[in-house]
Design an enzyme around this catalytic site. Structure first.
Site, PDB file in Angstrom:
ATOM      1  N   LYS A 181       3.560   2.091  -6.265  1.00 51.90           N
ATOM      2  CA  LYS A 181       4.367   3.225  -5.898  1.00 51.90           C
ATOM      3  C   LYS A 181       5.478   2.709  -4.955  1.00 51.90           C
ATOM      4  O   LYS A 181       5.247   2.747  -3.885  1.00 51.90           O
ATOM      5  CB  LYS A 181       3.762   4.397  -5.454  1.00 51.90           C
ATOM      6  CG  LYS A 181       4.180   5.717  -5.783  1.00 51.90           C
ATOM      7  CD  LYS A 181       5.695   6.021  -5.322  1.00 51.90           C
ATOM      8  CE  LYS A 181       5.973   6.485  -3.963  1.00 51.90           C
ATOM      9  NZ  LYS A 181       7.358   6.351  -3.608  1.00 51.90           N
ATOM     10  N   GLU A 256       0.131  -0.885   7.474  1.00 55.11           N
ATOM     11  CA  GLU A 256       1.046  -1.751   8.093  1.00 55.11           C
ATOM     12  C   GLU A 256       2.092  -0.872   8.523  1.00 55.11           C
ATOM     13  O   GLU A 256       2.899  -0.375   7.382  1.00 55.11           O
ATOM     14  CB  GLU A 256       1.282  -2.839   6.920  1.00 55.11           C
ATOM     15  CG  GLU A 256       0.088  -3.787   6.998  1.00 55.11           C
ATOM     16  CD  GLU A 256       0.544  -4.962   5.800  1.00 55.11           C
ATOM     17  OE1 GLU A 256       1.666  -4.879   5.353  1.00 55.11           O
ATOM     18  OE2 GLU A 256      -0.318  -5.854   5.581  1.00 55.11           O
ATOM     19  N   GLU A 384      10.179   4.290  17.437  1.00 59.44           N
ATOM     20  CA  GLU A 384      10.942   3.365  16.535  1.00 59.44           C
ATOM     21  C   GLU A 384      12.333   3.716  15.867  1.00 59.44           C
ATOM     22  O   GLU A 384      12.034   4.946  15.299  1.00 59.44           O
ATOM     23  CB  GLU A 384       9.971   2.937  15.375  1.00 59.44           C
ATOM     24  CG  GLU A 384      10.556   1.957  14.357  1.00 59.44           C
ATOM     25  CD  GLU A 384       9.559   1.731  13.256  1.00 59.44           C
ATOM     26  OE1 GLU A 384       8.980   2.713  12.728  1.00 59.44           O
ATOM     27  OE2 GLU A 384       9.215   0.444  12.800  1.00 59.44           O
TER      28      GLU A 384
HETATM   29  P1  NAD Z   1       7.671   6.167   4.628  1.00 50.46           P
HETATM   30  O1  NAD Z   1       6.427   6.216   5.413  1.00 50.46           O
HETATM   31  O2  NAD Z   1       8.712   7.246   4.699  1.00 50.46           O
HETATM   32  O3  NAD Z   1       7.640   5.812   3.306  1.00 50.46           O
HETATM   33  C1  NAD Z   1       6.968   4.612   2.765  1.00 50.46           C
HETATM   34  C2  NAD Z   1       6.368   4.992   1.330  1.00 50.46           C
HETATM   35  O4  NAD Z   1       5.446   5.964   1.513  1.00 50.46           O
HETATM   36  C3  NAD Z   1       7.354   5.165   0.250  1.00 50.46           C
HETATM   37  O5  NAD Z   1       7.137   4.599  -0.938  1.00 50.46           O
HETATM   38  C4  NAD Z   1       7.298   6.776   0.252  1.00 50.46           C
HETATM   39  O6  NAD Z   1       7.525   7.134  -1.164  1.00 50.46           O
HETATM   40  C5  NAD Z   1       5.778   7.012   0.333  1.00 50.46           C
HETATM   41  N1  NAD Z   1       5.305   8.090   0.867  1.00 50.46           N
HETATM   42  C6  NAD Z   1       6.070   9.277   1.639  1.00 50.46           C
HETATM   43  N2  NAD Z   1       5.167  10.443   1.444  1.00 50.46           N
HETATM   44  C7  NAD Z   1       3.825   9.894   0.811  1.00 50.46           C
HETATM   45  C8  NAD Z   1       2.559  10.510   1.015  1.00 50.46           C
HETATM   46  N3  NAD Z   1       2.557  12.048   1.297  1.00 50.46           N
HETATM   47  N4  NAD Z   1       1.503  10.094   0.349  1.00 50.46           N
HETATM   48  C9  NAD Z   1       1.740   8.593  -0.287  1.00 50.46           C
HETATM   49  N5  NAD Z   1       2.766   8.002   0.024  1.00 50.46           N
HETATM   50  C10 NAD Z   1       3.947   8.591   0.445  1.00 50.46           C
HETATM   51  O7  NAD Z   1       8.361   4.853   5.406  1.00 50.46           O
HETATM   52  P2  NAD Z   1       9.685   4.178   4.952  1.00 50.46           P
HETATM   53  O8  NAD Z   1      10.815   5.044   5.949  1.00 50.46           O
HETATM   54  O9  NAD Z   1       9.945   4.056   3.654  1.00 50.46           O
HETATM   55  O10 NAD Z   1       9.622   2.567   5.927  1.00 50.46           O
HETATM   56  C11 NAD Z   1       9.943   2.549   7.080  1.00 50.46           C
HETATM   57  C12 NAD Z   1       8.505   2.222   8.037  1.00 50.46           C
HETATM   58  O11 NAD Z   1       7.942   1.239   7.281  1.00 50.46           O
HETATM   59  C13 NAD Z   1       8.905   2.065   9.534  1.00 50.46           C
HETATM   60  O12 NAD Z   1       8.149   2.645  10.179  1.00 50.46           O
HETATM   61  C14 NAD Z   1       8.595   0.515   9.257  1.00 50.46           C
HETATM   62  O13 NAD Z   1       8.174  -0.087  10.723  1.00 50.46           O
HETATM   63  C15 NAD Z   1       7.527   0.468   8.585  1.00 50.46           C
HETATM   64  N6  NAD Z   1       7.198  -0.945   7.918  1.00 50.46           N
HETATM   65  C16 NAD Z   1       6.021  -1.514   8.456  1.00 50.46           C
HETATM   66  C17 NAD Z   1       5.911  -2.843   7.937  1.00 50.46           C
HETATM   67  C18 NAD Z   1       4.793  -3.491   8.234  1.00 50.46           C
HETATM   68  O14 NAD Z   1       4.507  -4.697   7.714  1.00 50.46           O
HETATM   69  N7  NAD Z   1       3.985  -3.213   9.384  1.00 50.46           N
HETATM   70  C19 NAD Z   1       6.630  -3.297   7.160  1.00 50.46           C
HETATM   71  C20 NAD Z   1       7.893  -3.050   6.758  1.00 50.46           C
HETATM   72  C21 NAD Z   1       8.122  -1.398   7.042  1.00 50.46           C
END
Ligand code: NAD
Length: 487
Positions: A181, A256, A384
């Protein structure tokens, strides 16, 4: 070409889901917008519970045959996927840049080759994966990594294909089937990956891609009883929701998450190197989980460090990410830009001083920002931002540096600039972080463990750690002369 095909910078991209080896459209769509200029790229299938259930069912149906496929054959297909990625690097790079606004030159030279490498690495690691048998009072212990079943992989928008394939490759190598997804702000390259995997001969149903909003279909995926693993990269609040949703089935999770990582600059550091490391933190317009967004600098060198940093940072060119000369592109979405600006406005209202930047620019661009005079317990130091916003603090002693470095709820990474190897050893041993870099940044080997401590994540992936997560690890103990009475 069908009515469901978009042409993105000359590349045909199917906007439908990929389920059981077929393209499936939803009745509803969502609009995908380019951060480069806010233009509409097109309409993407907006998944519902129906497509989600179909994708998990397809993954479940395809699992027994894929799990029974020999390691050598699985590895061969993964290498064929890598070949397909390499053939399409230019196309993948321009589509990704159009979709998420990260630099085209990085996608071409770094990211997409690394996507191919994700498949090659885990294919090769699978073939090497072994644990020497050992004896217990004459009994033989044999460790095996057995495929676990359908895996749900959920990924963010900041490095879409790189982060997706860092999960897809080990999950498939392990003999699992996958429902991917991708993030709704950057859905396109996941669709191209489905094409590439099919062309490489991956059997139908082994990789499925469901598009849509996480808030609408996430729960149906993560609470599904047939799902055996969930690997998620994204934000802490979403991780909490996923953990709650997965709890009913006790589905194992790899999380992650975000970070607020420090860059520690000691007085004995090579200051030019430290400044180079510092300026790198604006990479991908600050939308990098691992970014060292908190500069902690020895007070005796802070003035010189800041002078050299400002010189370098203000020379960075911000603009269209397709332009080879651009160093910093746009931020992903107007909502993200609002969020970034809100953090900065509140920090300045609380007394922070913008050494550089501190404001929006035209379009979806934010000026590279460094904020000084920030308190350790302030929002801007603790939370963050995920944009080109860095903070500057000073320390008087090594103890203070370590204390400040560790004083957030995160623990993803830390970077240390020092000329003293003994100090490096002392300091790194005390830092709470999944990865620590000394006098370098972003050097990542796929055989190394990767993950975060505290709120930066749960579990580790990379090398054998990935197989430990994606497999049911089994120990088989056989009695001495175990066959004597069974002939
Ligand atoms: P997000 O949590 O908003 O979304 C990530 C994914 O989760 C998307 O595909 C989204 O559609 C999905 N999602 C949203 N609600 C959900 C739910 N209720 N159930 C299941 N899936 C759901 O994050 P974002 O804004 O897309 O990404 C940024 C974040 O990701 C930042 O906090 C960043 O630090 C983190 N990040 C971490 C790493 C790592 O390796 N540690 C790498 C890249 C990004």
């Amino acid at each position: 070409m069908t009515e469901h095909t978009l042409t993105v910078a000359g590349v045909a991209v199917d906007t439908r889901h990929w389920i059981g080896g077929e393209r499936v459209a939803s009745l509803e769509t969502f609009t995908d917008v380019s951060p480069i200029d806010g233009s509409t790229i097109g309409e993407i299938s907006r998944g519902t519970a129906t497509e989600t259930a179909a994708a998990v069912a397809a993954a479940k149906a395809a699992f027994p045959a894929w799990a029974a496929t020999s390691r050598a054959e699985r590895a061969r297909i993964l290498h064929a996927i890598a070949d397909g990625v390499e053939k399409r690097i230019e196309e993948l790079a321009i589509v990704e840049t159009t979709d998420n606004g990260a630099l085209l030159r990085s996608h071409r030279r770094g990211v997409m080759p690394r996507v191919a490498h994700n498949f090659r690495f885990f294919a090769d690691w699978l073939l090497k994966l072994d644990h020497e048998d050992f004896e217990t009072r004459g009994h033989t212990n044999h460790v095996s990594w057995d495929p676990a079943g359908p895996c749900v992989l959920i990924t963010p928008w900041n490095a879409p294909l790189m982060l997706a394939t860092w999960k897809v490759a080990p999950a498939l190598a392990a003999g699992n089937t996958v429902v991917l997804k991708p993030a709704e702000w950057s859905p396109l390259t996941a669709s191209l990956l489905a094409d590439i995997a099919a062309e490489a001969g991956l059997p139908a149903g082994v990789l499925n891609v469901v598009q849509g909003y996480g808030s609408e279909i996430g729960d149906a995926l993560t609470s599904h009883p047939d799902v055996r693993r969930i690997s998620f990269t994204g934000s802490v609040p979403t991780a909490r929701r996923i953990a709650e949703s997965a709890a009913g089935n006790l589905t194992p999770l790899s999380l992650e998450l975000g970070g607020k990582s420090p860059l520690l600059v000691f007085a004995d550091a090579d200051l030019d190197l430290a400044v180079d490391l510092a300026v790198e933190q604006y990479d991908n317009a600050g939308q990098v989980c691992l970014a060292a967004t908190r500069f902690l600098v020895d007070e005796s060198v802070v003035e010189e460090f800041t002078r050299r940093f400002v010189l370098k940072a203000t020379a960075l060119r911000q603009g269209d990410p397709r332009d080879e000369a651009t160093d910093i592109g746009p931020n992903i979405h107007p909502r993200q830009l609002e969020k970034i600006d809100g953090f900065v406005r509140r920090a300045i209202a609380a007394g922070a001083r913008a050494v550089i930047g501190g404001h929006r620019k035209d379009g979806q661009y934010y000026a590279p920002t460094l904020l000084a005079d920030v308190a350790q317990d302030s929002e801007i130091v603790q939370e963050e931002v995920f944009g080109p916003v860095l903070t500057l603090q000073t320390f008087a002693t090594e103890e203070e540096a370590v204390r400040l470095a560790n004083d957030t709820r995160f623990g993803l990474a830390a970077t240390v600039a020092t000329g003293d190897p003994e100090r490096a050893e002392r300091v790194t041993s005390q830092l709470v972080a999944g990865t620590v870099w000394v006098n370098c940044f972003f050097v990542r080997d796929l055989q190394a463990p990767f993950g975060g401590s505290r709120h930066s994540g749960v579990g580790r992936e990379g090398g054998t750690w990935s197989f430990d997560f994606y497999c049911d690890v089994k120990n088989t103990v056989t009695a001495p002369n175990g066959w004597k009475n069974h002939g």
